[in-house]
Each structure stands twice: as C-alpha cells, then as structure tokens.
Scaffold this active site. Sequence first.
Site, mmCIF file in Angstrom:
data_model
loop_
_atom_site.group_PDB
_atom_site.id
_atom_site.type_symbol
_atom_site.label_atom_id
_atom_site.label_comp_id
_atom_site.label_asym_id
_atom_site.label_seq_id
_atom_site.Cartn_x
_atom_site.Cartn_y
_atom_site.Cartn_z
ATOM 1 C CG HIS A 319 38.532 22.587 57.273
ATOM 2 N ND1 HIS A 319 39.162 21.468 57.768
ATOM 3 C CD2 HIS A 319 37.208 22.385 57.461
ATOM 4 C CE1 HIS A 319 38.246 20.620 58.212
ATOM 5 N NE2 HIS A 319 37.055 21.161 58.047
ATOM 6 N NE ARG A 339 39.768 17.596 62.876
ATOM 7 C CZ ARG A 339 39.464 18.824 63.255
ATOM 8 N NH1 ARG A 339 39.676 19.208 64.506
ATOM 9 N NH2 ARG A 339 38.961 19.686 62.409
#
Length: 538
Positions: A319, A339
């Site tokens: 990740h 994000r």
Amino acid sequence: MYTDPKMLESIRKVEAARAENIKLDPRRMTAEEKDVLLKTYHPDYRENQFTVLYFGPNKGEKVPTELAALLEGTSRILNKQIDLSCPDYDTDVLIIGAGGAGCSAAIEADKAGARTMIVTKLRMGDANTMMAEGGIQAADKPNDSPAQHFLDAYGGGHFAAQKDLLYKLVTEAPEAIEWLSELGVEFDKAPDGTMITTHGGGTSRKRMHAAKDYSGAEIMRTLRDEVLNRQIPVVDFTSAIELMKDENGHCAGAILMNMETKELYVARAKTVILATGGAGRLHYQGFPTSNHYGATADGLILGYRAGAKLLYADTLQYHPTGAAFPAQIFGALVTEKVRSVGAMLVNCDGEVFMNPLETRDVAAASIIRECSARGKGIKTPLGDAVWLDTPMIELKNGAGTIEKRIPAMMRMFGKHGIDIRTEPILVYPTLHYQNGGLHITPDGQTDVENLFAAGEVVGGIHGRNRLMGNSLLDVIVFGRNAGVHASEKAKNVTVGKLTLSHLEAFEAERAKSGKPAEKLSPQLLPDYTRREEPTLAK
C-alpha cells in the site's frame, strides 16, 4: 510533533506550494511509463528477494524467500502419534479463520442447514477485514455497470485476473452491498438515503461505499454479531496446524492446536473452508505492514502441503501510504480514501510527483522512486518518506470534511500531536495485501477435493494488483460463495478413514529434491524477538 529542523523546512515548502498544487490535475501515466516504473522500483521485481520452489504443486515457480521457507517447511505434527479414530469435533463444514470471509461463509452455511464450526487462532474478528478502512466497491449507480467495474479491475490487475472469478466478483457486488445493509452495516448516506460513493485508485466511476474510514470494522462488527446471533460454534485461540484427508484423498478436517496449552485436537469435517487471510506479518523484504498480528500465510502452507496449487504467489501489494512517522504507528495504514477526498502526495520540495489516484502498485513505485533515485524524500528516524498533504482536503471541500469523512485518521495522528487538518503527514509503502494465493474454481473449491478457500488466502481474483475496495468485496462475495457450495457439497459426502499420509508423501518429495527443511510451519505468529530496529525497505 514535528520538531526536526529539516522536516519543518520541508513543511514550509509544502505550505508555500499548496495554493498552486490544489489547482493541479496531474496526468495519468501511460501504460509504457507504468511498465518501466514498476520494473525499476516495485518490490515485486527485485529478483534477489525471490526463490524457486524445489518441490510441491508449484515446483519450479518463484515465490518470496520468506514464504518458500514455510511452504517447504516441516509439519508441526510430523512423526507425532495422533489418534484419528476418535475426533474431538465432528461437523459438516469446518471454517478455518474468523475474519470477513470466514464469518460470511459460516452465515451462509448455517443458513443452508449445515452443521458449521469456526476455528480461529486469535479471536473472531482479529483479521485484516477489521483493519480495512477505505470502503467496498460495487457498481450500483445509474452511471456505472459491472462491466465497467470488470474493466477497471482487470486492467488494474495487469490483465492477469482469473476472468471467471473476476466476473463473479463484479456481478455479485451490488447484491453483496444489499446483503450487508440488510444485516445492519451503516454505510455513509446522503440526507435522502442515497449511498455516498467516491473514487478509488484506478476506478473510472465513483463506486466506493464506505462507513467513514472504518468500513472494515463496521462490516466485521455486523458479521460477528450475526455469527453470534446464529449461535454458530466458534473455537478461538486455537490454530489449524495441518489438514487431514480421508483414504480417498479428499480433505476431511484438520488437526487443531490450542495456542496456550499446545494441546492437539482432531476435527473431522465433510468439507473445509480455508479463510486464513494474508501474510503481512512475514515482513517480506523487511517492509513494515498494515496487517493484523496473525497474518502469517497459514492457509497457503496448509493448502500447499495437502496438494493445492498456488496462483501468483510472487505478487504482493505494498500500500503506497503506510504511516512513516511517528514510530508508534510505523506501517499503519493511511487509507487511500485520504487521497480520494483531496490530499496529494508531494516530495520534500512540495512538488506533486504523480496523479493521486494511480493504482496502488504505481503509487508505491512512484514513492520509492522519489525517495531513492530522485533523492526527494524526507528523512525520518526510520528512513525516507514523502508528504501526504492532508490540509488540501478542507481547502478543497470545506472545514469539517476530515472529521466527517476520515475521523479515524484524524484520531490516529492526533494521538501523537499531529493535526492532519493543518499539518501534512509522512508516508511510505507498507506491506498490505497478498495478491497471490490458492487457486480456486468459481464454486470456491481448491485443487483438493472438499477443500474450499475464500478471502485473501485465494489467488487469481485480482490478478497481479488489486484495486482499493475490491478486498472487502472479495471476502463477502467469495466468503458467501464458499459457504453456499461447501454446505451443498457436504450433503453428499461420506468421510472415509482419516489419514495424514499426505505428510509422508510431502516429506518423500523433499527427500527426492534434496532440499532440507528450514522451519517448522505454519509459523502461526510473527517472531520479533531478534528483529533489529525496523527501517523502511528501499
């Protein structure tokens, strides 16, 4: 919390560039650019970190060095005298693992009338499902379709997914959301009751359903309660350390070990479902991990030794945004949702270096490139990192957005004196997901008769890279699937004489190969007793 002069200097550059960065819409990389980036910087391409298997169903194929030692390890019960004639447990469907996939399977098997039992080495819900944050994908809006979902996931997985499994994943996704909602999962909704959906990395539509930024915990809470309400037996703090077969070569249960007393038990079953999750706690290549404490690849070991083939065992997901500072939360997941709601990745000079919604493998490789080849990382006590500029979120969406949409992130950093509403956070890739795993057919069965698998222990569903939100979907769709088919299969199974002869056959293969055993396996729990001070893997 930020007291280092160089960190503070870098933060000032980030703040100075923020007004211009907010206006940016960085272009997506071309397929050719992604290919070069991944081969140069992604950990899956570091040849010296992999080894070829000497024997077993995947003989000749490469896997991470740490995993190979366990796949070719020695069984914990080899040469032990175990009386298989009087089982301690006898059930129709034995489910090994009590995360999202295991509990979903148990609910469906119980609903079908099968005698069902769960065994788990920790507690029910101690699983990667519980730690998932961002959301669960499903194409259930008018501007979307399962076909579009398929294309996004197939491309994001480098066109390597097992298409029949991916088809099942995307076509049954809307029903999975409906099933969870009926069980009581509280997804985020607009005032009119419409589910709020957002983008994820690699998605072409807003199809991410979430419960704030603790989606996995909300799903796991609901599944756990349903298992308890149905009074399905759960044997906790007890690990499956070997599968059993019958005289016909069919899977017929497991040998269990109490994690505290080390006592052994025999559990006979007509069908078995492996739902043991991932492998992050093996810390491949020295990376930190976002995984729960028990994620040590147990299901891969048990299945492999019984004759089940692995698919894409050489692919892991790192990740891109694991917490890199402070040390107390090193490796903890910073959800991609940060994000998707507006934060951007920037380097030490405040420069945006990638589109914030590239796929996870591309984003992770971009961060590694920024810190290594370009020398644009920020020094921390544990290595280099980059900034995730979280204050952008409220500048784009208004005050209060962070507390409303990602409260768990705000609390996690707030405990350490960092206010993500006004200060950026430091991130670096963390070992997150096991893309590869056991090969299954669409009904959930492995290459071993009567042995099923579901969840992260399965390979092929996502190809060589997984998109955000497809793992929570995976555990529901394929957990339910395994429960339905394992219970149906159990109706027509007559278990023969129990045997562990496959262990002798495995050892015979080892002797023929000349490969000595390095470890006892499965490992069961991580070993940190001799680990040196952790550093960010480069």
